[in-house]
Design an enzyme around this catalytic site. Structure first.
Site, short mmCIF file in Angstrom:
data_model
loop_
_atom_site.label_atom_id
_atom_site.label_comp_id
_atom_site.label_asym_id
_atom_site.label_seq_id
_atom_site.Cartn_x
_atom_site.Cartn_y
_atom_site.Cartn_z
N ARG A 89 11.49 3.99 3.51
CA ARG A 89 11.08 2.99 4.53
C ARG A 89 12.31 2.20 4.92
O ARG A 89 13.09 1.77 4.05
CB ARG A 89 10.01 2.06 4.00
CG ARG A 89 9.72 0.91 4.96
CD ARG A 89 8.50 0.12 4.61
NE ARG A 89 7.29 0.85 4.91
CZ ARG A 89 6.07 0.32 4.86
NH1 ARG A 89 5.93 -0.95 4.52
NH2 ARG A 89 5.01 1.03 5.15
N HIS A 111 5.04 6.18 11.48
CA HIS A 111 4.54 6.07 10.11
C HIS A 111 3.54 7.21 9.93
O HIS A 111 2.33 7.00 9.89
CB HIS A 111 3.88 4.70 9.94
CG HIS A 111 3.62 4.26 8.54
ND1 HIS A 111 3.74 5.11 7.44
CD2 HIS A 111 3.23 3.05 8.02
CE1 HIS A 111 3.44 4.43 6.34
NE2 HIS A 111 3.13 3.19 6.67
N ARG A 133 0.81 -1.22 0.00
CA ARG A 133 0.00 0.00 0.00
C ARG A 133 0.84 1.27 0.00
O ARG A 133 0.60 2.19 -0.77
CB ARG A 133 -0.91 0.04 1.25
CG ARG A 133 -2.19 -0.70 1.11
CD ARG A 133 -2.58 -1.28 2.46
NE ARG A 133 -1.62 -2.31 2.82
CZ ARG A 133 -1.73 -3.57 2.43
NH1 ARG A 133 -2.76 -3.96 1.76
NH2 ARG A 133 -0.79 -4.46 2.74
N THR A 134 1.81 1.33 0.89
CA THR A 134 2.52 2.59 1.07
C THR A 134 3.28 2.97 -0.19
O THR A 134 3.18 4.08 -0.70
CB THR A 134 3.46 2.52 2.29
OG1 THR A 134 2.69 2.14 3.43
CG2 THR A 134 4.13 3.86 2.55
N LYS A 145 26.55 -3.35 -0.71
CA LYS A 145 28.02 -3.24 -0.73
C LYS A 145 28.54 -2.59 0.54
O LYS A 145 29.73 -2.36 0.69
CB LYS A 145 28.46 -2.38 -1.93
CG LYS A 145 28.04 -2.90 -3.27
CD LYS A 145 28.51 -1.92 -4.35
CE LYS A 145 27.97 -2.28 -5.71
NZ LYS A 145 28.25 -1.21 -6.70
C1 NCD Z 1 1.76 -1.10 8.11
C2 NCD Z 1 3.25 -0.84 8.23
O1 NCD Z 1 4.02 -1.10 7.31
O2 NCD Z 1 3.61 -0.33 9.28
N1 NCD Z 1 1.33 -1.23 6.82
C3 NCD Z 1 1.08 -0.09 6.10
O3 NCD Z 1 1.93 0.74 5.90
N2 NCD Z 1 -0.17 0.07 5.67
C4 NCD Z 1 1.25 -2.11 9.06
C5 NCD Z 1 1.84 -3.48 9.08
O4 NCD Z 1 2.79 -3.81 8.36
O5 NCD Z 1 1.32 -4.30 9.85
#
Ligand code: NCD
Length: 317
Positions: free
Chosen positions: A115, A143, A64-65, A94
């Site tokens: 991320r 997040h 999703r993100t 590396k």
């Molecule tokens: C979440 C995350 O990556 O923190 N997912 C997201 O971004 N929608 C929640 C999860 O991984 O459980």
């Protein structure tokens, strides 16, 4: 840019790393902008970010993100460069440091979405980034754009962001989405947070400390069914298997607090069920057809909220 888009009122911050980068006027501006983005349809006619490049740099898995950030950038007329498995598919393999990678990528792109599995990684990266950087999840840290899209969803579904009874359930220790959302909900008056998790997965003291300072009401509860009976919003989360030291420790807590048909009978008719997704077995699939199940609508809202965040950051430079 169409005249009907509301420009954010607060001074633009250069990075979005944690909820503390978002004061209430800015949150409100971003939610209004997201709503304009949604109203205008998926691709604003004037392509306001034409000529801009976003780099998405993901050292941890994502569906999703990453897709919603990339789709948001494309829908705003911008372009995207990305590495989806940065730990193995970039020079991190590396031994290059995160800081060096961000310095370099910031020379090619106008915005970075990062991320990373380590708490604090986004803050370290932001310190050296020559361009705006968005934290798309730093381990069990924060997040912030998920928290914004969660607020957007609550506002759309419940009609307000204050005087709500919100039950957060599941992995509140490692779940960065719940940690960030709790802090944003505490900015609004009259909210009551009920936290349901086993002792091993209690919400961390760092977030509790910040919540206490705001005066928001917090209550710990062991029984999800009892908590659900008085909820306006039930925010369920995944047990974050990848953050446990051993499979045995994960197995001990994996099946706590399921949302199933019996639980839904306890939940008020006006309430909604949210989940940042992905869900494993913490929400039974039979719940999906219940109109109170808002998690797929919630995921879709991520597109509009990320369009707003990208627009705000890109226009602030
Ligand atoms: C979440 C995350 O990556 O923190 N997912 C997201 O971004 N929608 C929640 C999860 O991984 O459980």
């Amino acid at each position: 840019m169409s005249d009907s888009l509301v420009a954010p009122t607060a001074a633009p911050a250069r990075h979005l790393v944690s909820p503390s980068d978002l004061d209430l006027p800015l949150v409100e501006s971003l939610l209004a902008l997201a709503s304009d983005m949604e109203r205008q349809g998926q691709s604003p006619a004037q392509a306001p970010l034409r000529g801009r490049i976003m780099a998405s740099v993901f050292y941890e898995p994502s569906t999703r993100t990453r897709f919603s950030f990339e789709a948001a950038m494309l829908r705003l007329g911008g372009q995207v460069i990305s590495v989806e498995s940065a730990a193995t598919g970039s020079s991190a393999a590396k031994g290059e440091s995160l800081e060096d990678a961000v310095r370099i990528i910031g020379g090619y792109a106008d915005l970075i979405v990062l991320r990373h599995p380590e708490i604090g990684a986004a803050e370290r990266a932001a310190r050296v980034s020559p361009v705006p950087l968005v934290n798309a999840g730093d381990g069990a840290g924060h997040h912030p754009t998920q928290a914004l899209l969660d607020l957007y969803t609550i506002k759309k579904e419940c009609g307000r962001l204050d005087h709500l009874r919100i039950v957060m359930s599941g992995d509140l220790k490692f779940g960065r989405t719940a940690r960030s959302l709790a802090l944003l909900l505490a900015r609004y008056p009259g909210n009551q947070l009920t936290l349901v998790s086993p002792d091993e997965l209690r919400l961390g003291e760092d977030v509790r400390h910040q919540l206490h300072r705001t005066g928001v009401s917090i209550r710990d509860e062991r029984d999800l069914s009892a908590a659900a009976a008085g909820a306006d919003v039930l925010y369920q989360t995944r047990i974050q298997r990848e953050r446990f030291a051993s499979v045995t420790e994960y197995d001990q807590v994996r099946s706590v607090s399921r949302v199933d048909a019996a639980l839904m009978r306890r939940l008020p008719e006006h309430a909604i069920v949210m989940h940042p997704l992905p869900r494993l077995d913490e929400i039974d699939e039979s719940v999906d057809s219940d109109p109170r199940a808002a998690y797929f609508r919630q995921a879709r809202n991520g597109l509009f909220v990320r369009m707003a965040v990208l627009y705000w950051l890109a226009m602030g430079t």
